[in-house]
Scaffold this motif. Structure first.
Motif, PDB file in Angstrom:
ATOM      1  N   MET A 180     -23.868  19.624 -11.241  1.00  0.00           N
ATOM      2  CA  MET A 180     -23.333  18.758 -12.290  1.00  0.00           C
ATOM      3  C   MET A 180     -21.887  19.149 -12.570  1.00  0.00           C
ATOM      4  O   MET A 180     -21.572  20.332 -12.691  1.00  0.00           O
ATOM      5  N   ARG A 181     -21.023  18.168 -12.693  1.00  0.00           N
ATOM      6  CA  ARG A 181     -19.623  18.401 -13.029  1.00  0.00           C
ATOM      7  C   ARG A 181     -19.517  18.957 -14.445  1.00  0.00           C
ATOM      8  O   ARG A 181     -20.251  18.561 -15.340  1.00  0.00           O
ATOM      9  N   MET A 182     -18.595  19.905 -14.644  1.00  0.00           N
ATOM     10  CA  MET A 182     -18.385  20.472 -15.977  1.00  0.00           C
ATOM     11  C   MET A 182     -17.333  19.631 -16.696  1.00  0.00           C
ATOM     12  O   MET A 182     -16.174  19.599 -16.293  1.00  0.00           O
ATOM     13  N   PRO A 183     -17.707  18.926 -17.766  1.00  0.00           N
ATOM     14  CA  PRO A 183     -16.741  18.096 -18.492  1.00  0.00           C
ATOM     15  C   PRO A 183     -15.863  18.962 -19.388  1.00  0.00           C
ATOM     16  O   PRO A 183     -16.186  20.132 -19.643  1.00  0.00           O
ATOM     17  N   ASP A 227     -20.905   9.166 -14.781  1.00  0.00           N
ATOM     18  CA  ASP A 227     -20.024  10.331 -14.841  1.00  0.00           C
ATOM     19  C   ASP A 227     -19.286  10.430 -16.172  1.00  0.00           C
ATOM     20  O   ASP A 227     -18.141  10.882 -16.236  1.00  0.00           O
ATOM     21  N   LEU A 238     -22.546  14.104 -20.039  1.00  0.00           N
ATOM     22  CA  LEU A 238     -22.650  15.424 -19.426  1.00  0.00           C
ATOM     23  C   LEU A 238     -22.696  16.520 -20.488  1.00  0.00           C
ATOM     24  O   LEU A 238     -23.475  17.476 -20.378  1.00  0.00           O
ATOM     25  N   ASP A 282     -18.148  11.896 -19.632  1.00  0.00           N
ATOM     26  CA  ASP A 282     -18.032  13.244 -20.185  1.00  0.00           C
ATOM     27  C   ASP A 282     -19.031  13.492 -21.308  1.00  0.00           C
ATOM     28  O   ASP A 282     -19.633  14.570 -21.386  1.00  0.00           O
TER      29      ASP A 282
END
Length: 197
Positions: A1-4, A137, A142, A139
């Motif tokens: 998972m992308r870090m926002p 996606d 997330l 922010d």
């Protein structure tokens, strides 16, 4: 998972801004009853699963992601008795693609925030569910998942957050924005420990 990134600084919306986000006949900030934080209810996960099934039946493949978020998703965490759900669709601004089918399933569009990730919020008739709609996606979505998972794994932060929720509810029992603002600093501190910058 992308870090926002961390959320932007929390500021009170003006009465005009709050009124603009409202869909339907309701108060922009005053809840129907004083804000009450209740002890964790072990039935909350099952309530989420029922709502999940209803949403997936209504939207099918238009559901890109669906998550139980918020305090009712964290075992042992006191919360308002309302299930928060994040729904990811291709384009939240294209309401015609999902709102009518959700309305037929019993969810009413109650908030529209084009300036904030094109967020939409739908409620059940009894307002025991907040269905938050975001795009891919996003922010904020997330951050919700990261915060939930961190609290599930870190009881000390869960308990610290619980204490602040009680303080915020006592200080702002008739202002949803005040309650949210009252928790903001603790949320940011916990998100920092979870790795957000």
């Amino acid at each position: 998972m992308r870090m926002p990134p961390l959320p932007p600084p929390s500021v009170f919306a003006t009465p005009e801004q709050m009124a603009q986000r409202v869909v339907g006949d309701r108060s922009p900030d005053t809840p129907n009853a004083p804000i009450t934080v209740s002890a964790y209810d072990p039935s909350w996960p099952a309530r989420y699963r029922r709502e999940e099934a209803r949403i997936r039946a209504a939207l099918g493949k238009r559901v890109l992601a669906l998550e139980h978020v918020g305090s009712t998703a964290v075992p042992g965490l006191p919360a308002k008795d309302r299930i928060d759900i994040d729904l990811i669709v291709a384009d939240p601004a294209h309401e015609e693609a999902y709102v009518p089918d959700l309305a037929a399933a019993g969810y009413q569009l109650r908030a529209r925030d084009p300036h904030w990730y094109e967020h939409r919020c739908l409620w059940t008739e009894s307002h025991d569910v907040n269905l938050h709609v975001f795009g891919p996606d996003c922010d904020e979505y997330l951050r919700h998942v990261i915060f939930r998972d961190w609290l599930r794994a870190n009881p000390e932060d869960r308990d610290r957050y619980a204490a602040q929720k009680s303080v915020a509810a006592a200080q702002h029992p008739l202002s949803m924005s005040g309650y949210v603002q009252g928790k903001a600093d603790v949320i940011v501190e916990i998100l920092k420990r979870a790795g957000l910058r």
